[in-house]
Scaffold this motif. Structure first.
Motif, mmCIF file in Angstrom:
data_model
loop_
_atom_site.group_PDB
_atom_site.id
_atom_site.type_symbol
_atom_site.label_atom_id
_atom_site.label_comp_id
_atom_site.label_asym_id
_atom_site.label_seq_id
_atom_site.Cartn_x
_atom_site.Cartn_y
_atom_site.Cartn_z
ATOM 1 N N TRP A 1 6.089 -31.784 56.066
ATOM 2 C CA TRP A 1 7.371 -32.454 56.349
ATOM 3 C C TRP A 1 8.463 -31.866 55.454
ATOM 4 N N THR A 2 8.159 -31.710 54.160
ATOM 5 C CA THR A 2 9.129 -31.158 53.215
ATOM 6 C C THR A 2 9.520 -29.732 53.595
ATOM 7 N N LEU A 3 8.530 -28.914 53.952
ATOM 8 C CA LEU A 3 8.818 -27.541 54.364
ATOM 9 C C LEU A 3 9.696 -27.508 55.611
ATOM 10 N N GLY B 1 20.593 -23.764 58.141
ATOM 11 C CA GLY B 1 21.898 -24.342 57.836
ATOM 12 C C GLY B 1 22.241 -25.603 58.602
ATOM 13 N N ARG B 2 21.241 -26.385 59.031
ATOM 14 C CA ARG B 2 21.510 -27.629 59.756
ATOM 15 C C ARG B 2 21.768 -28.771 58.783
ATOM 16 N N ASP B 3 22.329 -29.868 59.302
ATOM 17 C CA ASP B 3 22.628 -30.995 58.424
ATOM 18 C C ASP B 3 21.361 -31.800 58.118
ATOM 19 N N ALA B 4 21.524 -32.812 57.269
ATOM 20 C CA ALA B 4 20.370 -33.576 56.780
ATOM 21 C C ALA B 4 19.647 -34.302 57.901
ATOM 22 N N ARG B 5 20.383 -34.746 58.939
ATOM 23 C CA ARG B 5 19.737 -35.465 60.042
ATOM 24 C C ARG B 5 18.774 -34.554 60.795
ATOM 25 N N VAL B 6 19.213 -33.336 61.091
ATOM 26 C CA VAL B 6 18.330 -32.382 61.762
ATOM 27 C C VAL B 6 17.172 -32.006 60.837
ATOM 28 N N GLY B 7 17.453 -31.965 59.528
ATOM 29 C CA GLY B 7 16.377 -31.703 58.578
ATOM 30 C C GLY B 7 15.280 -32.744 58.651
ATOM 31 N N VAL B 8 15.664 -34.028 58.737
ATOM 32 C CA VAL B 8 14.657 -35.098 58.869
ATOM 33 C C VAL B 8 13.874 -34.930 60.158
ATOM 34 N N LEU B 9 14.575 -34.649 61.261
ATOM 35 C CA LEU B 9 13.896 -34.497 62.541
ATOM 36 C C LEU B 9 12.973 -33.282 62.540
ATOM 37 N N ALA B 10 13.381 -32.203 61.852
ATOM 38 C CA ALA B 10 12.511 -31.033 61.735
ATOM 39 C C ALA B 10 11.244 -31.395 60.965
ATOM 40 N N PHE C 1 -0.365 -24.854 62.346
ATOM 41 C CA PHE C 1 -1.157 -24.068 61.403
ATOM 42 C C PHE C 1 -1.017 -24.523 59.944
ATOM 43 N N VAL C 2 0.197 -24.816 59.490
ATOM 44 C CA VAL C 2 0.371 -25.188 58.091
ATOM 45 C C VAL C 2 -0.172 -26.587 57.813
ATOM 46 N N LEU C 3 0.143 -27.557 58.684
ATOM 47 C CA LEU C 3 -0.362 -28.921 58.472
ATOM 48 C C LEU C 3 -1.891 -28.965 58.437
ATOM 49 N N PRO C 4 -2.603 -28.408 59.431
ATOM 50 C CA PRO C 4 -4.069 -28.453 59.342
ATOM 51 C C PRO C 4 -4.631 -27.688 58.138
ATOM 52 N N ALA C 5 -3.960 -26.605 57.726
ATOM 53 C CA ALA C 5 -4.427 -25.868 56.549
ATOM 54 C C ALA C 5 -4.313 -26.732 55.295
ATOM 55 N N CYS C 6 -3.198 -27.453 55.168
ATOM 56 C CA CYS C 6 -3.013 -28.345 54.018
ATOM 57 C C CYS C 6 -4.015 -29.493 54.036
#
Length: 314
Positions: A77-79, A89-98, A242-247
């Motif tokens: 989630w943090t990544l 370069g998106r705003d914080a709202r798009v960051g949360v959704l990402a 890939f990253v989530l299951p690896a973690c």
């Protein structure tokens, strides 16, 4: 590999079948919505009830399981948030959704059928324990972070954590999945066996859950598609598959979870992004394209990622 394919491919073939049914006009998307409601409100709660009612927990503590899974979620989630806000370069709202799109797995509609086919009953028990806290925790975190991001971007008033928690708690009390899990645990703890007729009915309804969930999901996918945001959606899709299951796998090794519980957690973390990302985008009116594109891309590529992780797990 052929044995793995026989377990994994039918999952995605049923999703494709649902997509084709709507795409060719055999049935319309409204039928898919109704089938999805049946799955979410009836079939899956019966499956969870039946699993918890019959489970043998062997005195196992759920806390290591939760720590293993949610530590992977926190990292991914943090990544996702940082990539969206810093690199794109998106705003914080798009960051949360990402972050949500990168870490919110479709545990109910794909995870349960997949784990049931590949891991078996012990895997379903592990996933049921995860589902007991997954939706409440993820929705609380997603809503609180999005509220804060909205305030930073638009300068609006804050509703306060207490208000948000009360609203989510009121919704969860009526959530069919929570009701199914709680009822199964209550009967399990009581030790009172279900009458044979009742048990037979429960098992038949529970048996419908997996195929109906996959077909309804395929029918719902016609609403999404890829609408711009291909660069950022590709990044969130890679994180999800890939990253989530690896973690999660690394955390399971560190915490020494059993092979069956490890397989269940890794496989369900490797499934496509859940529609909850779209629901959060709808709720706050931002990032619809990103959520839709991530759901579509992860579902299209999910057959390969899940096959890879199933092979890696042996």
């Amino acid at each position: 590999m052929s044995a793995i394919a026989l377990n994994v491919f039918p999952i995605f073939i049923l999703i494709l079948l649902g997509w084709i049914i709507v795409k060719t006009g055999v049935l319309n998307a409204d039928v898919g919505d109704a089938l999805g409601d049946f799955v979410f409100k009836i079939a899956v709660p019966f499956l969870l009830f039946n699993t918890i009612y019959q489970a043998d927990f062997h005195g196992a503590s759920p806390f290591r399981l939760w720590i293993a899974y949610f530590s992977g979620v926190a990292i991914t989630w943090t990544l996702g948030h940082l990539i969206a806000t810093t690199f794109f370069g998106r705003d914080a709202r798009v960051g949360v959704l990402a972050g949500v799109s990168s870490a919110f797995a479709n545990n109910v509609f794909i995870g349960l059928p997949l784990v049931g086919r590949t891991v078996g009953d012990e895997g379903i028990v592990a996933l049921s324990i995860l589902l007991a806290v997954h939706l409440p925790l993820m929705m609380v975190i997603g809503t609180v972070l999005m509220e804060n991001a909205e305030r930073k971007v638009g300068g609006g008033p804050s509703r306060g954590l207490g208000t948000i928690l009360r609203q989510i708690a009121a919704n969860l009390v009526k959530n069919p999945l929570i009701i199914g899990l709680a009822a199964g645990l209550l009967v399990h703890v009581s030790g009172v066996p279900l009458p044979q007729v009742v048990s037979g009915v429960v098992e038949q309804i529970a048996g419908i859950a997996a195929p109906a969930a996959l077909i309804s999901l395929g029918m719902a996918l016609n609403k999404y598609g890829i609408s711009g945001n291909l660069g950022i959606a590709s990044a969130t899709s890679f994180l999800k598959l890939f990253v989530l299951p690896a973690c999660v796998w690394a955390a399971c090794q560190l915490l020494e979870l059993s092979p069956s519980w490890t397989s269940a957690l890794v496989l369900t973390s490797a499934v496509p992004t859940g529609i909850n990302a779209w629901l959060i985008a709808n709720r706050f009116g931002v990032g619809h394209g990103l959520a839709a594109s991530t759901i579509t891309l992860t579902t299209a590529a999910g057959v390969f990622s899940v096959t890879f992780w199933a092979w890696l797990l042996g």
